[in-house]
Design a protein around this motif. Sequence first.
Motif, short mmCIF file in Angstrom:
data_model
loop_
_atom_site.label_atom_id
_atom_site.label_comp_id
_atom_site.label_asym_id
_atom_site.label_seq_id
_atom_site.Cartn_x
_atom_site.Cartn_y
_atom_site.Cartn_z
N THR A 105 -19.20 -18.08 -15.18
CA THR A 105 -18.70 -16.62 -14.93
C THR A 105 -19.57 -16.30 -14.22
N LYS A 163 -23.04 -17.19 -15.17
CA LYS A 163 -23.77 -17.37 -16.48
C LYS A 163 -22.02 -18.66 -17.24
N GLN A 164 -23.02 -19.20 -18.06
CA GLN A 164 -21.91 -19.85 -18.87
C GLN A 164 -20.98 -19.60 -19.68
N SER A 165 -19.75 -19.70 -19.31
CA SER A 165 -19.18 -19.28 -19.38
C SER A 165 -18.42 -19.52 -21.62
N ILE A 166 -18.35 -18.86 -22.12
CA ILE A 166 -18.05 -19.17 -24.10
C ILE A 166 -16.65 -20.16 -23.61
N SER A 189 -28.02 -19.30 -16.76
CA SER A 189 -27.77 -20.63 -17.73
C SER A 189 -28.33 -21.64 -17.17
N VAL A 222 -21.14 -20.28 -31.95
CA VAL A 222 -21.02 -20.37 -30.00
C VAL A 222 -20.11 -21.57 -30.82
N PRO A 223 -19.20 -21.49 -29.63
CA PRO A 223 -18.27 -22.22 -29.60
C PRO A 223 -18.55 -23.76 -28.23
N THR A 282 -14.46 -16.22 -13.28
CA THR A 282 -15.06 -17.69 -14.73
C THR A 282 -14.10 -18.67 -13.43
N VAL A 319 -25.26 -25.21 -25.47
CA VAL A 319 -25.35 -23.98 -25.48
C VAL A 319 -26.01 -23.72 -26.29
#
Lengths: 210, 269
Positions: free
Chosen positions: B134, B125-128, B73, B235-236, B109, B229
């Motif tokens: 994560t 990584k970025q989580s959703i 990220s 993409v939330p 996460t 993001v």
Amino acid sequence: MFRLQGSKVLAVDMTGDAVKAKNGSMVAYDGQMTFKKLSGGGEGLRGMVTRRLTGEQMTVMEVKGQGTCWFADRASEINLVGLRGDTLYVEAGNLLATDAGLRTGTTFTGLRGAAQGNGLFTTTVEGHGQAAITSDGPAVVLRVSPQYPLIVDPGAYVAHQGNVRQSFQSGVTFRTLLGEGGGEAFQIRFEGDGLVYVQPSERNTIAGDL
Amino acid sequence: MSTYGTPGAGPVVHDPMTLPVDDNVNKYTFCVELKGGQWFLQKGKMIAYYGSIDFNGIGHGRLDRLVRTSFHSPLHASDWVVAEGSGKMLLADRAFDVNSYDLDDGNLTIRAGNLLAFQPSLALKQSIVPGFLTLIGTGKFVAASNGPVVFMEPPIRVDPQALVGWADCPSPCHHYDHGYLTGVLGGLRAMTGLGGVSGEEHQFEFAGAGTVLLQSSETLMAEAATGAVPPEPGVPGGGGTAPGGYGPQSSGAPRLPGQLGDLQRRFGL
């Protein structure tokens, strides 16, 4: 005789002797006690003037009597330090209590104090006896020896004792100015022979986020 | 040898020999041993170290390769630094409880503000889910929590403020107690607090197999930016309709490493 009751309360058993403690830090006592504010921390007129001039303010009371007296300061953790003729350097705000036999004074710290944001001067405690210092979270005591120098974040430094030289090291580069610094722009390096007390929390310092 | 801290007198004194290797010194302090290796850590969480360790912002050119392989990220790269060198380093965060966790080819996460440090063998990584990160792979990471962490098995519903993170759970979702919240009376209760709101009508629900990590207090740690993001539809948290309350990450354009950083955030404006 200093002892800890839990980690946040200091109990002092007294038999007619005295301790110096931060003004207003008594939470309970039994027996007979007298509390007397010590103007200038019991350091005499010269000490008073020095403290006024250096801004290293410390309001201290003398507690004297028979029985047990309990001290605490805003639920911060308390660490006991035994002194055998050496010197403890501590910020006035972190000093909770000392044996009456210990001498307190002020000393110049240089750039370290400036980086911590608590001034260019610090408090010294010397002699034989015990002192109690407070920290945000229990302090970790780290040994400095000639072969193992120690580097400490100014925001986490609480106190040190012994024959230690401190120097200031800066990691400020052009990257810091770009907002891509290493996060540890200012550090204090301790060399020599002694102990350093470090708390698991960082005060807000000028360079805290750089 | 030093005359200070003779055994039996006063507190435990640590030196580089007695400090634990990649373990807790006490509940609030963690010691990492570096032998020429690297660790990622959140900016400003180092409190002291022995030896020679360098701290470099992730925008540092030399670290580009490392960032590419284990730091997925890049949009919040400047909140992280890489420590490299050899020696022992102490980490702590505002006197919160600190614990290390081992991941063995797993995934976890975690709330962005709780993660303190991790080994580069893990990929971040970025989580959703907005505000969460994560970690995937094998390695050790260090996380802070307000009070000790409790591990729970799903199915479970947890208080949003107590949630630290979860491992392997496929479906974190919101749950509402509709008995309280529906109808005129329920609406009044929710809006005014009259007639008894318990404050617990909304939970996070986890189903399936996995582990949920809870902290034993409802005091949230300060949010850490997880970065913006991409502003794509679907993409939330992306695009112009970013929900409020996630701080800098809803501020619009993505930020790249090396770009002139969030100076105003750094200075607390």
